[in-house]
Design a protein around this motif. Structure first.
Motif, PDB file in Angstrom:
ATOM      1  N   PHE A   1       0.828  -1.196   0.000  1.00 19.75           N
ATOM      2  CA  PHE A   1       0.000   0.000   0.000  1.00 19.75           C
ATOM      3  C   PHE A   1       0.868   1.252   0.000  1.00 19.75           C
ATOM      4  CE2 PHE A   1      -2.923  -3.088   1.704  1.00 19.75           C
ATOM      5  CZ  PHE A   1      -4.201  -2.621   1.446  1.00 19.75           C
ATOM      6  N   THR A   2       0.257   2.342  -0.400  1.00 22.68           N
ATOM      7  CA  THR A   2       0.858   3.642  -0.161  1.00 22.68           C
ATOM      8  C   THR A   2       0.424   4.135   1.217  1.00 22.68           C
ATOM      9  OG1 THR A   2      -1.037   4.698  -1.258  1.00 22.68           O
ATOM     10  CG2 THR A   2       0.917   4.292  -2.587  1.00 22.68           C
ATOM     11  N   ARG A   3       1.396   4.478   2.031  1.00 27.92           N
ATOM     12  CA  ARG A   3       1.224   5.127   3.340  1.00 27.92           C
ATOM     13  C   ARG A   3       0.663   4.224   4.423  1.00 27.92           C
ATOM     14  NH1 ARG A   3      -0.467   8.677  -0.569  1.00 27.92           N
ATOM     15  NH2 ARG A   3       0.856  10.502  -0.867  1.00 27.92           N
ATOM     16  N   ASN A   4      -0.519   3.625   4.223  1.00 28.50           N
ATOM     17  CA  ASN A   4      -1.133   2.766   5.237  1.00 28.50           C
ATOM     18  C   ASN A   4      -2.196   1.920   4.566  1.00 28.50           C
ATOM     19  OD1 ASN A   4      -3.683   4.325   5.206  1.00 28.50           O
ATOM     20  ND2 ASN A   4      -2.460   5.913   6.228  1.00 28.50           N
ATOM     21  N   ALA A   5      -2.836   1.063   5.354  1.00 31.45           N
ATOM     22  CA  ALA A   5      -3.788   0.120   4.784  1.00 31.45           C
ATOM     23  C   ALA A   5      -5.076   0.777   4.317  1.00 31.45           C
ATOM     24  CB  ALA A   5      -4.104  -0.979   5.803  1.00 31.45           C
ATOM     25  N   ASP A   6      -5.222   2.086   4.533  1.00 35.12           N
ATOM     26  CA  ASP A   6      -6.375   2.808   4.008  1.00 35.12           C
ATOM     27  C   ASP A   6      -6.110   3.366   2.617  1.00 35.12           C
ATOM     28  OD1 ASP A   6      -7.875   2.393   6.330  1.00 35.12           O
ATOM     29  OD2 ASP A   6      -6.985   4.157   7.296  1.00 35.12           O
ATOM     30  N   GLY A   7      -4.860   3.213   2.129  1.00 39.25           N
ATOM     31  CA  GLY A   7      -4.516   3.727   0.812  1.00 39.25           C
ATOM     32  C   GLY A   7      -4.824   2.711  -0.273  1.00 39.25           C
ATOM     33  N   ASP A   8      -4.228   2.916  -1.449  1.00 40.58           N
ATOM     34  CA  ASP A   8      -4.392   1.979  -2.562  1.00 40.58           C
ATOM     35  C   ASP A   8      -3.359   0.876  -2.467  1.00 40.58           C
ATOM     36  OD1 ASP A   8      -6.506   3.182  -3.741  1.00 40.58           O
ATOM     37  OD2 ASP A   8      -5.341   4.320  -5.191  1.00 40.58           O
ATOM     38  N   HIS A   9      -3.802  -0.371  -2.676  1.00 42.44           N
ATOM     39  CA  HIS A   9      -2.801  -1.436  -2.815  1.00 42.44           C
ATOM     40  C   HIS A   9      -2.579  -1.660  -4.301  1.00 42.44           C
ATOM     41  CE1 HIS A   9      -5.926  -4.595  -3.605  1.00 42.44           C
ATOM     42  NE2 HIS A   9      -6.621  -3.984  -2.670  1.00 42.44           N
ATOM     43  N   PHE A  10      -1.315  -1.506  -4.701  1.00 45.64           N
ATOM     44  CA  PHE A  10      -0.988  -1.482  -6.122  1.00 45.64           C
ATOM     45  C   PHE A  10       0.009  -2.556  -6.508  1.00 45.64           C
ATOM     46  CE2 PHE A  10       1.935   1.251  -3.909  1.00 45.64           C
ATOM     47  CZ  PHE A  10       3.159   0.898  -4.434  1.00 45.64           C
ATOM     48  N   CYS A  11       0.586  -3.264  -5.540  1.00 45.89           N
ATOM     49  CA  CYS A  11       1.527  -4.343  -5.814  1.00 45.89           C
ATOM     50  C   CYS A  11       1.388  -5.402  -4.721  1.00 45.89           C
ATOM     51  CB  CYS A  11       2.970  -3.829  -5.859  1.00 45.89           C
ATOM     52  SG  CYS A  11       3.518  -3.237  -7.476  1.00 45.89           S
ATOM     53  N   THR A  12       2.158  -6.466  -4.867  1.00 48.01           N
ATOM     54  CA  THR A  12       2.145  -7.590  -3.940  1.00 48.01           C
ATOM     55  C   THR A  12       3.579  -7.908  -3.548  1.00 48.01           C
ATOM     56  OG1 THR A  12       0.141  -8.480  -4.995  1.00 48.01           O
ATOM     57  CG2 THR A  12       1.440 -10.018  -3.677  1.00 48.01           C
ATOM     58  N   ALA A  13       3.776  -8.437  -2.340  1.00 49.32           N
ATOM     59  CA  ALA A  13       5.107  -8.838  -1.874  1.00 49.32           C
ATOM     60  C   ALA A  13       4.935 -10.039  -0.949  1.00 49.32           C
ATOM     61  CB  ALA A  13       5.801  -7.691  -1.153  1.00 49.32           C
ATOM     62  N   SER A  14       6.056 -10.652  -0.563  1.00 52.22           N
ATOM     63  CA  SER A  14       6.004 -11.805   0.336  1.00 52.22           C
ATOM     64  C   SER A  14       7.277 -11.883   1.160  1.00 52.22           C
ATOM     65  CB  SER A  14       5.817 -13.102  -0.456  1.00 52.22           C
ATOM     66  OG  SER A  14       6.884 -13.306  -1.364  1.00 52.22           O
ATOM     67  N   VAL A  15       7.197 -12.562   2.285  1.00 54.56           N
ATOM     68  CA  VAL A  15       8.335 -12.690   3.187  1.00 54.56           C
ATOM     69  C   VAL A  15       9.291 -13.747   2.654  1.00 54.56           C
ATOM     70  CG1 VAL A  15       9.070 -13.026   5.578  1.00 54.56           C
ATOM     71  CG2 VAL A  15       6.759 -12.144   5.094  1.00 54.56           C
ATOM     72  N   VAL A  16      10.583 -13.430   2.650  1.00 56.81           N
ATOM     73  CA  VAL A  16      11.603 -14.380   2.220  1.00 56.81           C
ATOM     74  C   VAL A  16      12.627 -14.524   3.342  1.00 56.81           C
ATOM     75  CG1 VAL A  16      13.040 -12.612   1.065  1.00 56.81           C
ATOM     76  CG2 VAL A  16      13.165 -14.999   0.319  1.00 56.81           C
ATOM     77  N   ASP A  17      13.120 -15.736   3.514  1.00 58.48           N
ATOM     78  CA  ASP A  17      14.024 -16.047   4.624  1.00 58.48           C
ATOM     79  C   ASP A  17      15.285 -15.182   4.586  1.00 58.48           C
ATOM     80  OD1 ASP A  17      14.933 -17.818   6.844  1.00 58.48           O
ATOM     81  OD2 ASP A  17      16.474 -18.351   5.377  1.00 58.48           O
ATOM     82  N   SER A  18      15.686 -14.692   5.753  1.00 61.38           N
ATOM     83  CA  SER A  18      16.909 -13.896   5.858  1.00 61.38           C
ATOM     84  C   SER A  18      17.435 -13.975   7.279  1.00 61.38           C
ATOM     85  CB  SER A  18      16.642 -12.430   5.505  1.00 61.38           C
ATOM     86  OG  SER A  18      15.811 -11.810   6.477  1.00 61.38           O
ATOM     87  N   ALA A  19      18.739 -13.719   7.443  1.00 62.19           N
ATOM     88  CA  ALA A  19      19.345 -13.752   8.771  1.00 62.19           C
ATOM     89  C   ALA A  19      18.734 -12.686   9.675  1.00 62.19           C
ATOM     90  CB  ALA A  19      20.854 -13.543   8.652  1.00 62.19           C
ATOM     91  N   GLY A  20      18.356 -11.550   9.087  1.00 61.96           N
ATOM     92  CA  GLY A  20      17.763 -10.483   9.873  1.00 61.96           C
ATOM     93  C   GLY A  20      16.292 -10.685  10.177  1.00 61.96           C
ATOM     94  N   LEU A  21      15.674 -11.693   9.567  1.00 59.71           N
ATOM     95  CA  LEU A  21      14.264 -12.035   9.783  1.00 59.71           C
ATOM     96  C   LEU A  21      13.324 -10.901   9.385  1.00 59.71           C
ATOM     97  CD1 LEU A  21      14.605 -13.674  13.343  1.00 59.71           C
ATOM     98  CD2 LEU A  21      14.819 -14.793  11.104  1.00 59.71           C
TER      99      LEU A  21
END
Length: 304
Positions: free
Chosen positions: A103-123
């Motif tokens: 989203f832009t800014r917060n969950a009340d904005g527009d969602h225009f793309c998608t993402a997902s969590v990927v494993d990393s040392a920093g979690l």
């Protein structure tokens, strides 16, 4: 080479086209004629102009794109029909917890793309398409949040602001479609990192071109994710292809997950919608930059 449509595309026209498809329950596009402009990565609201990059960002060289922030200009075809051999559902799946709307800014904005969590040392790492978070002319967007598991206005797993974004230099300079991939660190919430809360998919590199995958993403006109299962194929040595219906604006960055384990609810991400034509010029076929050495090097930079 990224294929770009000539001339600017009205956000209102794109929104009308997407809404019409959704209302009609459209599935896949067939036939090259009667195309209507749209965007695979849905831009911010038509009522607000796209914000600029971070104050400290240095805009890259001019892009060939005429979009306001590098959002791809794509086409929806007029003749629609359902593909066979493809499983698609809008119901919740065990995969969806690691996938969220951007989203832009917060969950009340527009969602225009998608993402997902990927494993990393920093979690604390997510993966998406580079064109979702960085424009070669303007630099990195500074106003984005990741909302995993978003459904109908609910944010069951929190709202995670994007902090540092890592994209390949060839994307910054020339929007190279072979590296239309980005890794982003997200801000911890309530003392926890995103991977501690949700788990993570593994990164899959050099896994080949034919893989059974699940793709989950958020069309810009929908308040729930959709999932498609199918086999990938080789578009070119540097690009993957998958045929799935209804993958319209908002689905850029959607992860392509293979080896999914229902017990751990994780798998291996081997692609994200993006790359050739910034994800595809019709809603029935999507593309991804091939995850090879360049994506591995990008990941190493993001986690180094």
């Amino acid at each position: 080479m990224t294929v770009r449509e000539p001339g600017p595309v009205s956000r209102a026209v794109a929104g009308v086209a997407l809404a019409a498809l959704t209302a009609a329950g459209c599935t896949t596009a067939a036939g090259p004629g009667g195309a209507t402009p749209t965007v695979r990565s849905r831009p911010a609201s038509a009522a607000a102009s796209s914000p600029g990059p971070d104050a400290g960002s240095s805009p890259g060289p001019d892009s060939a794109s005429g979009d306001s922030f590098g959002w791809s200009r794509e086409r929806l075809r007029g003749a629609l029909g359902r593909q066979t051999g493809v499983t698609r559902t809008a119901k919740p799946t065990v995969l969806n917890g690691l996938v969220g709307a951007v989203f832009t800014r917060n969950a009340d904005g527009d969602h225009f793309c998608t993402a997902s969590v990927v494993d990393s040392a920093g979690l604390n790492l997510i993966v998406t398409a580079a064109h979702c978070v960085w424009d070669p002319r303007l630099g990195q967007r500074s106003d984005l949040v990741f909302v995993p598991g978003y459904r109908d206005g609910d944010t069951p797993s929190g709202v995670w602001p994007l902090l540092a974004v890592t994209v390949d230099q060839a994307w910054k300079d020339d929007a190279d479609p072979d590296v239309d991939v980005a890794f982003a660190v997200v801000q911890p919430q309530n003392g926890q990192q995103v991977q501690q809360v949700l788990g993570a998919n593994r990164l899959g590199v050099d896994r080949g071109y034919r893989l059974e995958v699940k793709v989950t993403g958020y069309p810009g006109t929908s308040e729930v994710p959709i999932t498609c299962s199918n086999t990938t194929s080789e578009q070119s040595p540097t690009q993957l292809r998958i045929d799935c219906p209804d993958w319209t604006g908002g689905t850029s960055g959607s992860p392509w997950v293979t080896d999914f384990d229902p017990d751990s609810r994780t798998g291996t991400v081997v692609g994200v919608i993006g790359g050739y034509q910034e994800g595809g010029d019709s809603p029935d076929t999507s593309y991804s930059s091939y995850f090879g050495d360049r994506v591995q090097a990008l990941y190493d930079r993001a986690t180094g």
